[in-house]
Design an enzyme around this catalytic site. Sequence first.
Site, PDB file in Angstrom:
ATOM      1  NE  ARG A  33      -3.871  -2.341   2.229  1.00  0.00           N
ATOM      2  CZ  ARG A  33      -3.797  -3.663   2.057  1.00  0.00           C
ATOM      3  NH1 ARG A  33      -2.604  -4.258   1.974  1.00  0.00           N
ATOM      4  NH2 ARG A  33      -4.899  -4.389   1.957  1.00  0.00           N
ATOM      5  CG  ASP A 326      -2.777 -14.077   5.057  1.00  0.00           C
ATOM      6  OD1 ASP A 326      -3.485 -14.754   4.286  1.00  0.00           O
ATOM      7  OD2 ASP A 326      -2.516 -12.876   4.856  1.00  0.00           O
ATOM      8  NE  ARG A 405       0.668 -15.936   4.465  1.00  0.00           N
ATOM      9  CZ  ARG A 405       1.490 -14.963   4.823  1.00  0.00           C
ATOM     10  NH1 ARG A 405       2.477 -15.210   5.677  1.00  0.00           N
ATOM     11  NH2 ARG A 405       1.351 -13.743   4.338  1.00  0.00           N
TER      12      ARG A 405
END
Length: 453
Positions: A33, A326, A405
């Site tokens: 961002r 997540d 992950r």
Amino acid sequence: MTRPVHACPLVSRKAPPLSGKVHVPGDKSISHRALMLSALAVGESFVEGLLEGEDVLATAEAMRSMGADIRKDEKGCWHIHGVGVGSLLQPQNALDMGNSGTSTRLLMGVVASHPITATFIGDASLSKRPMGRISTPLSLMGARFSAAEGNRLPMTVTGLYPAIPIEYRLPVASAQVKSAILLAGLNTPGITRVIEPVPTRDHSERMLKGYGANLSVEENDGVRIISIHGEAELKPQHIIVPGDPSSAAFLVVAGLIVPGSDLIVENVGLNPTRSGLYTMLKAMGGQIEYLNPREVGGEPVADLSVKYSHLKAIDVPPSIVPSMIDEFPILFIAAAMAEGKSTLQGLAELRVKESDRIAVMAEGLKALGVSLEEKEDGLIIEGSAGEGLGQKGKMVSIAAHLDHRIAMSFAVAGLVSEGGVTIDDRRPIMTSFPVFGQLFKELGAEFEMGLVK
């Protein structure tokens, strides 16, 4: 997009007690961002602590392709000369997003309200992920989409200016969809509203306000209504990126489950919309203490003191799921080492991440001898009460399915395994946590890195 596959395996074996201090790298969500909003501001912004993983670098390259001047100085600070809202240039080539779903979905929002056309491509994993949840609201704003079968990449987005302001109620909790609509609303005349029945990470709202966007948030009986008034000029900022709580999670869980461990993970962002994992680990009996709490770049941050703990099983309440979506792969590992039966459900979103994380984690945990039940929306895991996973002398092979992950979660599992764990490909780790192996080495656990094959 198809790329040749050259696997780089990682071997993880039972580790001695982990100890020491490590500094977790910058937050991925905030890094994305910061680059996007700085590129849309008028003037020069500075970003310190940017995560330099492959996903974030894909965002930087995409913003360069649309006119922003982005460079890193010799001290590691990133300088971004923005072009201003409404002034993005037509990219000359396809925007290669690599493995980054966040980059892809948020940038589709940016493009949607500009009079440009951009084609988004990605790796094999990203090209399997559905984009319909993004194209649906952005189409209502006037953007046009041309995609591969199933609303997947490659996808071409043609923006519309002036775009049409909308009021959109999120059908599923998704910070990416919310953020894409708000970013499209930046260059849309009038007021664009997102109605969020379940709170998700709020970095976009915090940062848009910080850059000068006219944005307001109302809360009504737990429902958040985010309104953005379009066509405001964004002001350049000096951003200091806090450490990524999603990356810190692997170090923290390792400290909790490797016997005798006592370590500190520094600079961890503890935004309440992101810190659900730590709440759950504490509820399991995890010895986690927040040291030196402070604010960095408008975000709460602390150093985490972590000690080996006898974990108890947990049932995760649905209300906390969005704040740790997540982190469930590594929580599955913690549950596998806990005493008792953990119920982790309400996680259907995990089936459309970089891999089907429910199925892939279930497969790997079963290979390590964990007793579990796979549900459509999660797992029920019978923990080992601290006993090592797997069998002595038996190396367990895990397929990461191009999912960072998954790879990191089973690398941590290997540290408490009896026979070791081989992950077929460590390369996906570079997308979000390039110093993963280095930090574990500093704590006393060294992974064996196989040669390219």
